[in-house]
Design an enzyme around this catalytic site. Structure first.
Site, PDB file in Angstrom:
ATOM      1  N   HIS A   1     -35.523 -33.485 -21.954  1.00  0.00           N
ATOM      2  CA  HIS A   1     -34.449 -33.129 -21.025  1.00  0.00           C
ATOM      3  C   HIS A   1     -35.042 -33.028 -19.628  1.00  0.00           C
ATOM      4  O   HIS A   1     -36.161 -32.565 -19.465  1.00  0.00           O
ATOM      5  CB  HIS A   1     -33.821 -31.783 -21.421  1.00  0.00           C
ATOM      6  CG  HIS A   1     -32.481 -31.561 -20.793  1.00  0.00           C
ATOM      7  ND1 HIS A   1     -32.339 -31.068 -19.529  1.00  0.00           N
ATOM      8  CD2 HIS A   1     -31.235 -31.805 -21.256  1.00  0.00           C
ATOM      9  CE1 HIS A   1     -31.053 -31.006 -19.242  1.00  0.00           C
ATOM     10  NE2 HIS A   1     -30.354 -31.456 -20.266  1.00  0.00           N
TER      11      HIS A   1
ATOM     12  N   ASP B   1     -28.033 -32.632 -28.146  1.00  0.00           N
ATOM     13  CA  ASP B   1     -27.526 -33.748 -28.929  1.00  0.00           C
ATOM     14  C   ASP B   1     -28.264 -33.950 -30.246  1.00  0.00           C
ATOM     15  O   ASP B   1     -27.826 -34.734 -31.085  1.00  0.00           O
ATOM     16  CB  ASP B   1     -27.624 -35.043 -28.111  1.00  0.00           C
ATOM     17  CG  ASP B   1     -26.528 -35.112 -27.055  1.00  0.00           C
ATOM     18  OD1 ASP B   1     -25.457 -34.535 -27.307  1.00  0.00           O
ATOM     19  OD2 ASP B   1     -26.756 -35.720 -25.999  1.00  0.00           O
TER      20      ASP B   1
END
Ligand code: ACO
Length: 432
Positions: A308, A367
């Site tokens: 991320h 996710d």
């Protein structure tokens, strides 16, 4: 130099200029270099916005090092376990948790606006049956501006509020209709007596031939996932919505732009890609091979659902999803843990102990596990990113509203370092 000023010195000509350091309530401050070009004739260069704050915002705060996520100051862990999605939507939009009466009124208003103009069905029917539902969502949401244009005035706060509510209400209806179109079933209308998430399940899974009662566990799981996906400050799709809106474009067009940005596998499209990847890995025995592929710089493969831009620690949303995954899988399917969940946990364990991932601080993101829950709820893979879009619509309209009410808002217009040809003269075709 005053302590809240930063000096930028150009070593080439010895000139230096001072710029104010802007600080917020939490997190790092930012040097306001908006006058740099005027002062020194140079731009700043920051592809991918690695160190650029594009605005002030009071909506969401992330501490990527500590793995902290706050919506309007409230920790995501508290909201995810104790609030309803529309309560969180109200909090994001208006800045405070609603009183009981305010929430009832807001919920009723949203549910009443979930119907879409009947003529929108003509748009849906124009799509081929195997069109990706994200393509349908993007097109149909963009077309809403052609249906709800009577009072369109982005400078009017009342219009902004109405259109924000319309989008929160209508995007799930369009999303479910996109699914129905892809499976060749009739579109199901929303029902006034159902709550938001139950309504969505009804529009997805009910058919006209039988009564349908949305499952409470499924509704609870959806509520949780929608809260976790509702906002995430200046991510790619939200920044896209802001940039589109900065020109004064209407909110439906801006949200359609956000949907397009979300679709990419580096952003919201990752939830679909994670499931594809897990199915491709197939067995725990194959995990080392795929880890090696992810580390190989000559191989474009990346571990989907890992890494991320902001989190250099475990994504707090992934932590919450991982914790409820066991429970949801047990309660929804009654069959206990899904083999794909076991595989995902093994993959995570191996990656988190691998020097490559440790060094780069690559952890599972939101996710990594969300698709496993969506699968257990009966949501097909090509709908995962659509589910994300339904929830993120709240964040998009909140940011759009905040930006449009900010007196500092100006059209977003980045500059560039030009590296094309220098001036040259046109040659007739016979002389080239
Ligand atoms: N698998 C393998 N290596 C990775 C991964 C991954 N998933 N993610 C990052 N890396 C490596 C990069 O190759 C790079 O290595 P290097 O320094 O040796 O060149 C390093 O880690 C830093 O990666 P960047 O791509 O520079 O990080 P950036 O912040 O630009 O990208 C992103 C973040 C796009 C999320 C990236 O981690 C990625 O592609 N992850 C997989 C896709 C994904 O899960 N996206 C969902 C994000 S969450 C969301 O949008 C909801």
């Amino acid at each position: 130099m005053a302590s809240n000023m930063i000096t930028i010195t150009n070593n080439a000509d010895g000139s230096s200029h001072e710029y104010p350091l802007k600080t917020g309530t939490l997190g790092p401050g930012a040097v306001d270099i908006s006058a740099l070009y005027r002062d020194a004739g140079i731009f700043t260069y920051d592809p991918g916005f690695m160190a650029t704050a594009s605005c002030h915002s009071a909506i969401t705060y992330i501490d990527g090092e500590q793995g902290v996520l706050l919506y309007r100051g409230y920790p995501i862990e508290q909201l995810a376990t104790r609030a309803s999605f529309l309560e969180v939507a109200y909090l994001l939009l208006y800045g405070e948790l609603p009183q009981e009466r305010q929430l009832l009124h807001f919920e009723r208003d949203i549910i009443e606006h979930m119907m879409i103009n009947e003529n929108l069905k003509n748009f849906l029917n124009g799509f081929h049956y195997d069109a990706h539902p994200m393509a349908i969502l993007c097109g149909v949401v963009g077309s809403l501006s052609a249906f709800y244009h009577e009072a369109m005035d982005v400078n009017d706060p009342d219009y902004r509020d109405i259109s924000a509510r319309q989008l929160i209400a209508k995007v799930p209806t369009i999303a479910a209709a996109a699914y129905k179109h892809s499976v060749g079933e009739p579109i199901m209308y929303p029902r006034d007596e159902l709550r938001y998430c139950a309504n969505f399940l009804h529009m997805m899974f009910a058919t006209p031939r039988a009564d349908f009662k949305p499952d409470l566990i499924a509704e609870k799981a959806l509520n949780l996932l929608f809260i976790l996906h509702a906002d995430h400050e200046q991510n790619a799709s939200t920044s896209t919505v802001r940039l589109a809106g900065s020109s004064g474009a209407n909110p439906f067009a801006c949200v359609a732009a956000g949907i397009a940005s979300l679709w990419g596998p580096a952003h919201g499209g990752a939830n679909e890609a994670v499931l594809d990847m897990l199915l491709e890995i197939g067995d725990v025995a194959n995990v080392p091979k795929f880890i090696a592929k992810a580390k190989d710089k000559d191989d474009p493969f990346r571990l989907m659902g890992f890494g991320h831009r902001v989190y250099k620690n475990y994504d707090p949303r992934a932590k919450i999803i991982r914790e409820v995954c066991h429970q949801v899988l047990e309660e929804v399917s009654g069959a206990g843990d899904d083999p794909l969940f076991e595989l995902a946990m093994k993959l995570e364990e191996i990656a988190l102990n691998d020097e490559y991932f440790v060094e780069r601080k690559l952890y599972p993101n939101v996710d990594f596990y969300s698709g496993i829950i969506y699968s257990a709820l009966g949501v097909p893979r090509n709908m995962f990113t659509v589910m994300f879009a339904v929830a993120r619509t709240v964040g998009w309209v909140t940011h759009w509203t905040e930006m449009m009410s900010d007196p500092a808002n100006r059209i977003g217009r980045p500059r560039q370092v030009y590296n094309g040809p220098e001036r040259r003269d046109y040659l007739p075709i016979s002389k080239r």
